[in-house]
Design an enzyme around this catalytic site. Structure first.
Site, short mmCIF file in Angstrom:
data_model
loop_
_atom_site.label_atom_id
_atom_site.label_comp_id
_atom_site.label_asym_id
_atom_site.label_seq_id
_atom_site.Cartn_x
_atom_site.Cartn_y
_atom_site.Cartn_z
N ASP A 58 -3.52 -11.03 14.64
CA ASP A 58 -3.42 -10.14 13.71
C ASP A 58 -4.84 -10.12 12.89
O ASP A 58 -5.08 -11.19 12.28
CB ASP A 58 -2.55 -10.61 13.07
CG ASP A 58 -2.05 -9.56 11.64
OD1 ASP A 58 -3.14 -8.84 11.30
OD2 ASP A 58 -1.05 -9.45 10.96
N TYR A 170 -3.36 5.94 3.28
CA TYR A 170 -3.82 5.92 4.52
C TYR A 170 -5.31 6.50 4.49
O TYR A 170 -6.41 5.78 5.05
CB TYR A 170 -3.29 6.58 5.88
CG TYR A 170 -3.86 6.57 6.96
CD1 TYR A 170 -4.19 5.55 8.04
CD2 TYR A 170 -4.43 7.85 7.53
CE1 TYR A 170 -4.87 5.61 9.10
CE2 TYR A 170 -5.24 8.03 8.68
CZ TYR A 170 -5.23 6.77 9.46
OH TYR A 170 -6.17 6.76 10.76
#
Length: 264
Positions: A58, A170
């Site tokens: 990650d 976003y």
């Protein structure tokens, strides 16, 4: 790819979509290039390639990034990383303001600011922090006297803000990528590096991005129509290769690309 022979390429978000297509292209192009794929889930498709190494990572977690960097140094002593493609990223549907008129059927339901923080942080941590951690850590493994690339997969949402409230956070993360790409370019020049900083800013691409954004039925039906004319992962890979294969004296800054029919 001859100039990258004997070196390492690292691709984040390598388990699907653009990352997966890029890994396949790099492996097909050169047996002398070691390709390292990073993703939160295992990358199993390329096990038959002797020059591929996959890591679960990650990229928003500093300890996991550091562990991967240490493993690369240990497993490939003497090899430099000359290509980094920061591809990992995702979006989640939640407007900036708390007002019912801004929500639609795919807006994430939140009950508290803690819920909101989690939705926003997941995008910021991967799209901005993860990219930054990878760039900082991997740049130390690069031979700055040799040609190479740090390529960020951005978005047309990092170039303009569309009137869809669910995607505004976003878009903010992708505007940050635009700034980070230019900042990286300036710092590379300041240290007299031969590494180039590039970004690819696509519009609609036929990947699993839309499934990760929302599985709401109405949204998915809309996306099924859009992806019929969307550009493909291969189109993005072609643009990445344009940056990679450019002559050492050529710095390609930002490739903006959309489906021909896309209006915004």
């Amino acid at each position: 790819m001859e100039k990258f022979a004997g070196t390492i390429a690292i691709v984040t978000g390598g388990s699907a979509g653009i990352g997966k297509a890029l890994i396949k292209r790099l492996l097909d192009k050169s047996v002398d290039l070691t390709v390292v794929g990073l993703a939160r889930r295992p990358i199993e498709e390329f096990a038959s390639f002797s020059n591929f190494r996959g890591f679960q990572c990650d990229v928003s977690k500093a300890d996991q990034v550091q562990a991967v960097i240490s493993s690369i140094q240990r497993e490939f002593p003497g090899k430099s990383v000359q290509l980094l493609v920061n591809n990992a990223g995702h979006g989640k549907p939640l407007p900036l303001l708390d007002h019912s008129s801004l929500n639609d059927s795919c807006t994430i339901k939140v009950d508290s600011l803690e819920d909101v923080s989690s939705v926003y942080a997941s995008q910021l941590n991967t799209n901005v922090l993860g990219l930054s951690l990878m760039t900082r850590a991997v740049s130390k493994l690069m031979d700055h006297q040799k040609c190479g690339n740090i390529i960020n997969i951005n978005s047309m949402s990092g170039q303009r803000v569309v009137p869809t409230p669910n995607s505004h956070m976003y878009s903010a993360t992708k505007f940050a990528v635009t700034a980070l790409t230019e900042g990286t370019r300036q710092e590379l020049r300041q240290i007299n590096s031969s590494i180039r900083a590039n970004q690819i800013s696509p519009g609609y691409v036929d990947t699993d991005f839309f499934q990760a954004f929302s599985m709401e039925e109405g949204y998915q039906e809309k996306m099924k129509e859009i992806v019929k004319t969307a550009i493909t992962s291969e189109d993005i890979v072609n643009s990445i290769m344009l940056c990679v294969e450019a002559q050492p004296g050529c710095q390609i800054g930002d490739i903006q690309m959309r489906p021909t029919v896309q209006k915004l």
